[in-house]
Design a protein around this motif. Structure first.
Motif, mmCIF file in Angstrom:
data_model
loop_
_atom_site.group_PDB
_atom_site.id
_atom_site.type_symbol
_atom_site.label_atom_id
_atom_site.label_comp_id
_atom_site.label_asym_id
_atom_site.label_seq_id
_atom_site.Cartn_x
_atom_site.Cartn_y
_atom_site.Cartn_z
ATOM 1 N N ASP A 45 0.885 -1.044 0.024
ATOM 2 C CA ASP A 45 0.130 -0.067 0.020
ATOM 3 C C ASP A 45 0.925 1.361 -0.115
ATOM 4 O OD1 ASP A 45 -2.104 1.674 0.354
ATOM 5 O OD2 ASP A 45 -1.843 1.961 2.528
ATOM 6 N N PRO A 46 0.625 2.127 -0.932
ATOM 7 C CA PRO A 46 1.545 3.292 -1.090
ATOM 8 C C PRO A 46 1.572 4.168 0.179
ATOM 9 C CG PRO A 46 0.507 3.141 -3.247
ATOM 10 C CD PRO A 46 0.003 1.832 -2.181
ATOM 11 N N ALA A 47 0.626 4.254 1.066
ATOM 12 C CA ALA A 47 0.521 5.090 2.270
ATOM 13 C C ALA A 47 1.134 4.453 3.269
ATOM 14 C CB ALA A 47 -0.992 5.305 2.517
ATOM 15 N N THR A 48 0.978 2.981 3.515
ATOM 16 C CA THR A 48 2.076 2.529 4.410
ATOM 17 C C THR A 48 3.416 2.590 3.904
ATOM 18 O OG1 THR A 48 0.105 0.652 4.527
ATOM 19 C CG2 THR A 48 2.166 0.062 5.143
ATOM 20 N N VAL A 49 3.790 2.390 2.585
ATOM 21 C CA VAL A 49 4.974 2.641 2.385
ATOM 22 C C VAL A 49 5.642 3.758 2.877
ATOM 23 C CG1 VAL A 49 6.881 2.519 0.197
ATOM 24 C CG2 VAL A 49 4.980 0.822 0.520
ATOM 25 N N ALA A 50 5.042 4.926 2.389
ATOM 26 C CA ALA A 50 5.376 6.286 2.938
ATOM 27 C C ALA A 50 5.596 6.558 4.214
ATOM 28 C CB ALA A 50 4.362 7.440 2.130
ATOM 29 N N LYS A 51 4.606 5.814 5.014
ATOM 30 C CA LYS A 51 4.583 5.856 6.603
ATOM 31 C C LYS A 51 5.840 5.144 6.970
ATOM 32 C CE LYS A 51 2.079 5.218 10.848
ATOM 33 N NZ LYS A 51 3.224 4.330 11.353
ATOM 34 N N LEU A 52 6.108 4.234 6.339
ATOM 35 C CA LEU A 52 7.422 3.355 6.944
ATOM 36 C C LEU A 52 8.744 4.166 6.569
ATOM 37 C CD1 LEU A 52 6.506 -0.364 6.237
ATOM 38 C CD2 LEU A 52 6.854 0.720 8.385
ATOM 39 N N ARG A 53 8.534 4.528 5.421
ATOM 40 C CA ARG A 53 9.753 5.170 4.463
ATOM 41 C C ARG A 53 10.189 6.680 5.886
ATOM 42 N NH1 ARG A 53 12.175 4.597 0.242
ATOM 43 N NH2 ARG A 53 12.699 6.959 -0.134
ATOM 44 N N HIS A 54 8.858 7.185 6.299
ATOM 45 C CA HIS A 54 8.907 8.272 7.076
ATOM 46 C C HIS A 54 9.567 7.947 8.551
ATOM 47 C CE1 HIS A 54 8.231 12.009 9.082
ATOM 48 N NE2 HIS A 54 7.549 11.602 9.876
ATOM 49 N N ASP A 55 9.142 6.893 8.946
ATOM 50 C CA ASP A 55 9.281 6.363 10.225
ATOM 51 C C ASP A 55 10.747 5.895 10.235
ATOM 52 O OD1 ASP A 55 6.790 6.665 11.042
ATOM 53 O OD2 ASP A 55 6.241 4.607 10.888
ATOM 54 N N TYR A 56 11.514 5.359 9.266
ATOM 55 C CA TYR A 56 13.025 5.110 9.086
ATOM 56 C C TYR A 56 13.591 6.076 8.697
ATOM 57 C CZ TYR A 56 11.796 0.168 10.476
ATOM 58 O OH TYR A 56 11.136 -1.177 10.981
ATOM 59 N N GLY A 57 13.208 7.193 8.399
ATOM 60 C CA GLY A 57 13.933 8.466 8.038
ATOM 61 C C GLY A 57 14.652 8.430 6.508
ATOM 62 N N LEU A 58 13.754 7.341 5.742
ATOM 63 C CA LEU A 58 14.361 7.304 4.253
ATOM 64 C C LEU A 58 13.827 8.186 3.404
ATOM 65 C CD1 LEU A 58 13.911 3.152 4.162
ATOM 66 C CD2 LEU A 58 16.024 4.482 4.632
ATOM 67 N N ASP A 59 12.911 8.961 3.860
ATOM 68 C CA ASP A 59 12.513 10.102 3.087
ATOM 69 C C ASP A 59 13.538 11.454 3.111
ATOM 70 O OD1 ASP A 59 11.877 10.707 5.531
ATOM 71 O OD2 ASP A 59 9.804 11.290 5.139
ATOM 72 N N LYS A 60 14.460 11.592 3.944
ATOM 73 C CA LYS A 60 15.495 12.428 4.247
ATOM 74 C C LYS A 60 16.513 12.349 3.100
ATOM 75 C CE LYS A 60 14.298 12.787 9.064
ATOM 76 N NZ LYS A 60 14.955 12.851 10.360
ATOM 77 N N PRO A 61 17.268 13.344 2.806
ATOM 78 C CA PRO A 61 18.282 13.397 1.908
ATOM 79 C C PRO A 61 19.419 12.423 2.894
ATOM 80 C CG PRO A 61 17.946 15.500 2.317
ATOM 81 C CD PRO A 61 17.062 14.878 3.225
ATOM 82 N N LEU A 62 20.418 11.748 1.968
ATOM 83 C CA LEU A 62 21.295 10.709 2.667
ATOM 84 C C LEU A 62 22.164 11.366 3.608
ATOM 85 C CD1 LEU A 62 22.301 8.607 -0.368
ATOM 86 C CD2 LEU A 62 21.471 7.694 1.578
ATOM 87 N N ILE A 63 22.806 12.632 3.298
ATOM 88 C CA ILE A 63 23.732 13.049 4.218
ATOM 89 C C ILE A 63 23.052 13.498 5.635
ATOM 90 C CG2 ILE A 63 25.064 15.248 4.845
ATOM 91 C CD1 ILE A 63 26.312 13.457 2.866
#
Length: 308
Positions: A45-63
């Motif tokens: 589910d795209p919403a679940t994927v987006a939430k998990l990416r936010h929880d693990y900080g994967l939506d932030k820049p690499l640095i």
């Protein structure tokens, strides 16, 4: 000495940051989405994927992700694996097993490697020297996974001398076979390196002087010869302890040892970035500390070395 240790500790900081940054960028720059990989073949589910990416900080820049990771390290936080378990807990379970295995292998390498190297160096060209050279050449020529499987089948399955797999990692008798397999390659290198340095130093002027002064052979070999001959061996052994811990992936896989190698292997094939980075970070620290200990041992082995 104090200034030398302080300077070496300061030098370790940029090395640690540079190494962990490189590993971090390599792991998180790989193609593929680790969050989607968590769902396997199921549609995510795209919403679940987006939430998990936010929880693990994967939506932030690499640095920014790396900065958050380093900041957490200073508080003892290695992050959270994609299974929800803290990486520090995974490391706490796996590292003691690998440390036991690596130290077991290190002792085998140290005792038999240096012992055989000294004996063959003192008896260069004799039967023992030739036999050990052939043995070490065979060991170096055969890949570790072949040695491991052969040892497991012959010693563990066919002859039943030891357990072919590790069912209890706290039972040292079950770690004998994987420790021997893990140590064999390094043992061959240590034997050859020790043999060469002992044979070379036997022809040095200071050894001839010690013999001419009438010093007992035990003192000539044990004090004068060994101190200078072991300097390159100590350098190798210092870095090899880290290699034994990091290079146990194949050995732990063959003998089913629940250590760092297995943890790292499982993390790589499941795209567990936090676990891979956490394991490698600890291995980098092991390498840096080993290197510092080796530098300090130089002064003990050779008093001519002075630290500015």
């Amino acid at each position: 000495m104090g200034r030398f240790v302080a300077r070496r500790l300061l030098q370790m900081i940029p090395v640690f940051i540079g190494t962990t940054l490189l590993i971090f960028l390599m792991v998180y720059s790989l193609p593929g989405d680790p969050v989607k990989a968590m769902f396997g073949t199921k549609a995510a589910d795209p919403a679940t994927v987006a939430k998990l990416r936010h929880d693990y900080g994967l939506d932030k820049p690499l640095i920014q992700q790396y900065w958050d990771y380093i900041s957490g390290l200073f508080q003892g936080d290695f992050g959270q694996s994609f299974t929800g378990r803290p990486v520090a807990d995974l490391l706490a379970d796996a590292f003691p097993v690998t440390i036991r295995l690596a130290l077991f292998a290190f002792v085998i390498e140290l005792v038999f490697g240096i012992g055989l190297g000294v004996l063959t160096g003192l008896r260069r060209g004799k039967f023992l020297d030739q036999a050990v050279l052939i043995f070490t050449l065979i060991v170096v020529s055969i890949p570790v996974f072949v040695l491991g499987n052969m040892a497991q089948f012959l010693i563990g399955v066919k002859w039943k001398l030891v357990s072919p797999t590790v069912r209890d990692s706290e039972d040292l008798t079950q770690l004998i076979l994987p420790a021997v397999v893990l140590a064999l390659l390094s043992l061959a290198y240590v034997t050859r390196l020790t043999r060469t340095t002992v044979a070379e130093n036997l022809r040095a002027d200071y050894i001839r002087t010690a013999v001419a002064k009438g010093l007992p052979r035990r003192r000539v070999v044990g004090v004068h010869l060994m101190r200078n001959s072991l300097i390159p061996v100590v350098t190798f052994l210092g870095t090899d302890l880290g290699m034994l811990m990091g290079g146990a992936i194949v050995t732990e896989g063959i003998f089913n040892v629940p250590g760092v190698g297995n943890t790292l292997y499982q993390a790589v094939i499941t795209s567990e970035g936090p676990t891979v980075v956490g394991v490698v970070t600890v291995l980098v620290l092991v390498y840096l500390v080993s290197s510092l200990v080796v530098d300090l041992l130089y002064a003990v082995l050779d008093p001519r070395i002075r630290y500015a």
